[in-house]
Design a protein around this motif. Structure first.
Motif, PDB file in Angstrom:
ATOM      1  N   LYS A 188       0.833  -1.215   0.000  1.00 45.15           N
ATOM      2  CA  LYS A 188       0.000   0.000   0.000  1.00 45.15           C
ATOM      3  C   LYS A 188       0.861   1.254   0.000  1.00 45.15           C
ATOM      4  O   LYS A 188       1.855   1.333   0.710  1.00 45.15           O
ATOM      5  CB  LYS A 188      -0.894   0.021   1.238  1.00 45.15           C
ATOM      6  CG  LYS A 188      -1.979  -1.013   1.212  1.00 45.15           C
ATOM      7  CD  LYS A 188      -2.989  -0.723   2.345  1.00 45.15           C
ATOM      8  CE  LYS A 188      -4.160  -1.675   2.300  1.00 45.15           C
ATOM      9  NZ  LYS A 188      -3.819  -3.028   2.789  1.00 45.15           N
ATOM     10  N   HIS A 229     -18.280  12.603  -1.408  1.00 45.71           N
ATOM     11  CA  HIS A 229     -18.402  11.237  -0.897  1.00 45.71           C
ATOM     12  C   HIS A 229     -18.634  10.248  -2.040  1.00 45.71           C
ATOM     13  O   HIS A 229     -18.218   9.092  -1.975  1.00 45.71           O
ATOM     14  CB  HIS A 229     -19.481  11.158   0.170  1.00 45.71           C
ATOM     15  CG  HIS A 229     -19.025  11.846   1.430  1.00 45.71           C
ATOM     16  ND1 HIS A 229     -18.061  11.286   2.243  1.00 45.71           N
ATOM     17  CD2 HIS A 229     -19.338  13.058   1.953  1.00 45.71           C
ATOM     18  CE1 HIS A 229     -17.803  12.130   3.241  1.00 45.71           C
ATOM     19  NE2 HIS A 229     -18.572  13.212   3.078  1.00 45.71           N
ATOM     20  N   VAL A 261     -15.402   8.952  -3.105  1.00 44.01           N
ATOM     21  CA  VAL A 261     -14.871   7.911  -2.208  1.00 44.01           C
ATOM     22  C   VAL A 261     -15.339   6.537  -2.697  1.00 44.01           C
ATOM     23  O   VAL A 261     -14.565   5.583  -2.801  1.00 44.01           O
ATOM     24  CB  VAL A 261     -15.327   8.152  -0.750  1.00 44.01           C
ATOM     25  CG1 VAL A 261     -14.865   7.029   0.175  1.00 44.01           C
ATOM     26  CG2 VAL A 261     -14.827   9.510  -0.253  1.00 44.01           C
ATOM     27  N   LYS A 262     -16.628   6.503  -3.053  1.00 46.30           N
ATOM     28  CA  LYS A 262     -17.230   5.233  -3.501  1.00 46.30           C
ATOM     29  C   LYS A 262     -16.611   4.786  -4.833  1.00 46.30           C
ATOM     30  O   LYS A 262     -16.242   3.620  -5.014  1.00 46.30           O
ATOM     31  CB  LYS A 262     -18.746   5.464  -3.637  1.00 46.30           C
ATOM     32  CG  LYS A 262     -19.532   4.228  -3.762  1.00 46.30           C
ATOM     33  CD  LYS A 262     -20.993   4.430  -3.364  1.00 46.30           C
ATOM     34  CE  LYS A 262     -21.766   3.150  -3.653  1.00 46.30           C
ATOM     35  NZ  LYS A 262     -22.242   3.057  -5.034  1.00 46.30           N
ATOM     36  N   PHE A 303     -13.687   5.522  -6.047  1.00 46.48           N
ATOM     37  CA  PHE A 303     -12.300   5.062  -5.827  1.00 46.48           C
ATOM     38  C   PHE A 303     -12.310   3.629  -5.282  1.00 46.48           C
ATOM     39  O   PHE A 303     -11.504   2.804  -5.663  1.00 46.48           O
ATOM     40  CB  PHE A 303     -11.571   5.994  -4.839  1.00 46.48           C
ATOM     41  CG  PHE A 303     -10.894   7.171  -5.496  1.00 46.48           C
ATOM     42  CD1 PHE A 303     -11.626   8.128  -6.186  1.00 46.48           C
ATOM     43  CD2 PHE A 303      -9.522   7.342  -5.413  1.00 46.48           C
ATOM     44  CE1 PHE A 303     -11.001   9.226  -6.790  1.00 46.48           C
ATOM     45  CE2 PHE A 303      -8.881   8.425  -6.009  1.00 46.48           C
ATOM     46  CZ  PHE A 303      -9.620   9.371  -6.695  1.00 46.48           C
ATOM     47  N   GLN A 304     -13.255   3.397  -4.364  1.00 47.53           N
ATOM     48  CA  GLN A 304     -13.315   2.094  -3.710  1.00 47.53           C
ATOM     49  C   GLN A 304     -13.742   0.987  -4.670  1.00 47.53           C
ATOM     50  O   GLN A 304     -13.281  -0.147  -4.582  1.00 47.53           O
ATOM     51  CB  GLN A 304     -14.277   2.155  -2.543  1.00 47.53           C
ATOM     52  CG  GLN A 304     -14.024   1.077  -1.533  1.00 47.53           C
ATOM     53  CD  GLN A 304     -14.644   1.423  -0.188  1.00 47.53           C
ATOM     54  OE1 GLN A 304     -15.387   2.404  -0.054  1.00 47.53           O
ATOM     55  NE2 GLN A 304     -14.345   0.618   0.796  1.00 47.53           N
ATOM     56  N   GLU A 305     -14.607   1.369  -5.625  1.00 44.43           N
ATOM     57  CA  GLU A 305     -15.080   0.372  -6.597  1.00 44.43           C
ATOM     58  C   GLU A 305     -14.013   0.044  -7.644  1.00 44.43           C
ATOM     59  O   GLU A 305     -14.096  -0.967  -8.326  1.00 44.43           O
ATOM     60  CB  GLU A 305     -16.335   0.901  -7.305  1.00 44.43           C
ATOM     61  CG  GLU A 305     -17.554   0.859  -6.402  1.00 44.43           C
ATOM     62  CD  GLU A 305     -18.719   1.675  -6.937  1.00 44.43           C
ATOM     63  OE1 GLU A 305     -19.750   1.696  -6.273  1.00 44.43           O
ATOM     64  OE2 GLU A 305     -18.570   2.302  -8.021  1.00 44.43           O
ATOM     65  N   PRO A 310      -9.071  -1.099  -6.530  1.00 47.88           N
ATOM     66  CA  PRO A 310      -9.735  -0.280  -5.506  1.00 47.88           C
ATOM     67  C   PRO A 310      -8.734   0.551  -4.705  1.00 47.88           C
ATOM     68  O   PRO A 310      -7.619   0.103  -4.442  1.00 47.88           O
ATOM     69  CB  PRO A 310     -10.400  -1.323  -4.605  1.00 47.88           C
ATOM     70  CG  PRO A 310     -10.585  -2.519  -5.478  1.00 47.88           C
ATOM     71  CD  PRO A 310      -9.433  -2.521  -6.445  1.00 47.88           C
ATOM     72  N   ALA A 311      -9.152   1.754  -4.371  1.00 47.94           N
ATOM     73  CA  ALA A 311      -8.302   2.663  -3.596  1.00 47.94           C
ATOM     74  C   ALA A 311      -9.155   3.302  -2.506  1.00 47.94           C
ATOM     75  O   ALA A 311     -10.374   3.390  -2.633  1.00 47.94           O
ATOM     76  CB  ALA A 311      -7.704   3.723  -4.510  1.00 47.94           C
ATOM     77  N   TRP A 312      -8.512   3.710  -1.429  1.00 48.28           N
ATOM     78  CA  TRP A 312      -9.237   4.260  -0.289  1.00 48.28           C
ATOM     79  C   TRP A 312      -8.980   5.753  -0.196  1.00 48.28           C
ATOM     80  O   TRP A 312      -7.818   6.186  -0.106  1.00 48.28           O
ATOM     81  CB  TRP A 312      -8.820   3.549   1.000  1.00 48.28           C
ATOM     82  CG  TRP A 312      -9.332   2.167   0.972  1.00 48.28           C
ATOM     83  CD1 TRP A 312     -10.508   1.720   1.499  1.00 48.28           C
ATOM     84  CD2 TRP A 312      -8.725   1.049   0.313  1.00 48.28           C
ATOM     85  NE1 TRP A 312     -10.671   0.393   1.218  1.00 48.28           N
ATOM     86  CE2 TRP A 312      -9.607  -0.046   0.482  1.00 48.28           C
ATOM     87  CE3 TRP A 312      -7.561   0.857  -0.432  1.00 48.28           C
ATOM     88  CZ2 TRP A 312      -9.330  -1.313  -0.049  1.00 48.28           C
ATOM     89  CZ3 TRP A 312      -7.282  -0.409  -0.969  1.00 48.28           C
ATOM     90  CH2 TRP A 312      -8.164  -1.449  -0.759  1.00 48.28           C
ATOM     91  N   GLU A 363      -9.758   9.313   1.745  1.00 46.91           N
ATOM     92  CA  GLU A 363     -10.258   9.961   2.974  1.00 46.91           C
ATOM     93  C   GLU A 363     -10.271  11.458   2.704  1.00 46.91           C
ATOM     94  O   GLU A 363      -9.242  12.008   2.280  1.00 46.91           O
ATOM     95  CB  GLU A 363      -9.313   9.696   4.155  1.00 46.91           C
ATOM     96  CG  GLU A 363      -9.108   8.234   4.478  1.00 46.91           C
ATOM     97  CD  GLU A 363      -7.812   8.021   5.282  1.00 46.91           C
ATOM     98  OE1 GLU A 363      -7.656   8.662   6.339  1.00 46.91           O
ATOM     99  OE2 GLU A 363      -6.962   7.242   4.820  1.00 46.91           O
ATOM    100  N   VAL A 391      -5.081   9.475   0.125  1.00 48.28           N
ATOM    101  CA  VAL A 391      -5.498   8.345  -0.703  1.00 48.28           C
ATOM    102  C   VAL A 391      -4.500   7.208  -0.549  1.00 48.28           C
ATOM    103  O   VAL A 391      -3.299   7.441  -0.471  1.00 48.28           O
ATOM    104  CB  VAL A 391      -5.697   8.761  -2.180  1.00 48.28           C
ATOM    105  CG1 VAL A 391      -4.413   9.166  -2.874  1.00 48.28           C
ATOM    106  CG2 VAL A 391      -6.380   7.650  -2.978  1.00 48.28           C
TER     107      VAL A 391
END
Ligand code: URA
Length: 239
Positions: A130, A143, A146-147, A149-151, A163-165, A167, A179
């Motif tokens: 990571k 927001h 955020v979704k 990036f996560q998908e 996928p990335a997280w 904040e 990120v």
């Protein structure tokens, strides 16, 4: 390897200083005084001593740097300054190179080593190491981003990012985010934000796996990895 290189790499000063140690008959190879810096020694089997003290030879170097903007994470460049130009002569004798790349305008955590296998493992997509970045973004970060990036974003060139997280620290005309990504593709973070019509204004790497940028390092400064940090790196190598 040459004995002068071995001594320079083991903290006995520059090649010039090493030459004067040799000239001063302070160096022995298996108990016999040597004066010629080009003498070849085998660091694994030969006993080299300086003033009767055994030289313990470190083959590898592992450095953490706080990369500044304006220099390339490369070893050589005809036009631009590179991160290697920021090192002292002693570190340069090990011929380290950067592990992975940060853009010219990206700051932050950069590992430098001459351990090719480790560099390979840390940057291998299979290891999923990571990378955590702080960034300033032009425009609001929502927001819904955020979704996305996560998908796993689809970048403008059609590449499906992993996928990335994301904040959000604060969102406005300029936003601040953190990120975390597991890939290290060319312009990875910048291209991810382009995919949601945003521009990265400033980027800094904070972490790579369990390695955290040492806050006491000013831009352009570096230090050897601690034993604990090295142990982490070797655990990745073994994975
Ligand atoms: N992502 C980028 O876009 N640039 C970097 O330097 C690192 C990650």
């Amino acid at each position: 390897m040459r004995v002068d290189k071995l001594l320079a790499n083991s903290g006995y000063g520059s090649r010039k200083e090493v030459k004067s140690l040799l000239k001063g008959k302070q160096v022995t190879l298996n108990g016999i005084v040597i004066k010629d810096g080009s003498t070849h020694v085998n660091p694994d089997t030969d006993n080299v001593e300086v003033n009767n003290k055994k030289v313990s030879y470190e083959k590898y170097i592992y450095l953490m740097m706080n990369k500044p903007q304006g220099c390339l994470s490369a070893t050589k460049d005809a036009r631009d300054k590179t991160v290697i130009d920021l090192l002292g002569n002693e570190e340069k004798t090990y011929q380290p190179f950067p592990v992975g790349r940060l853009d010219k305008d990206t700051e932050g955590l950069l590992l430098l080593t001459n351990d090719g296998q480790l560099a390979h493992e840390l940057t291998s997509p299979k290891k999923d190491v990571k990378k955590r970045y702080y960034a300033k973004i032009n425009g609001e970060v929502l927001h819904s981003h955020v979704k996305l990036f996560q998908e796993g974003l689809v970048l403008k060139d059609g590449y499906h990012a992993k996928p990335a997280w994301l904040e959000i620290i604060q969102s406005g005309t300029t936003s601040e985010i953190i990120v975390t990504v597991t890939e290290g593709k060319y312009h990875q973070v910048k291209r991810m934000f382009e995919a949601v019509d945003r521009k990265v204004l400033y980027l800094k790497r904070l972490e790579m796996g369990e390695l955290q940028l040492d806050k006491s390092l000013s831009l352009g400064a570096y230090r050897p990895l601690t034993e604990q940090e090295k142990a982490y790196c070797f655990s990745i190598k073994r994975k």
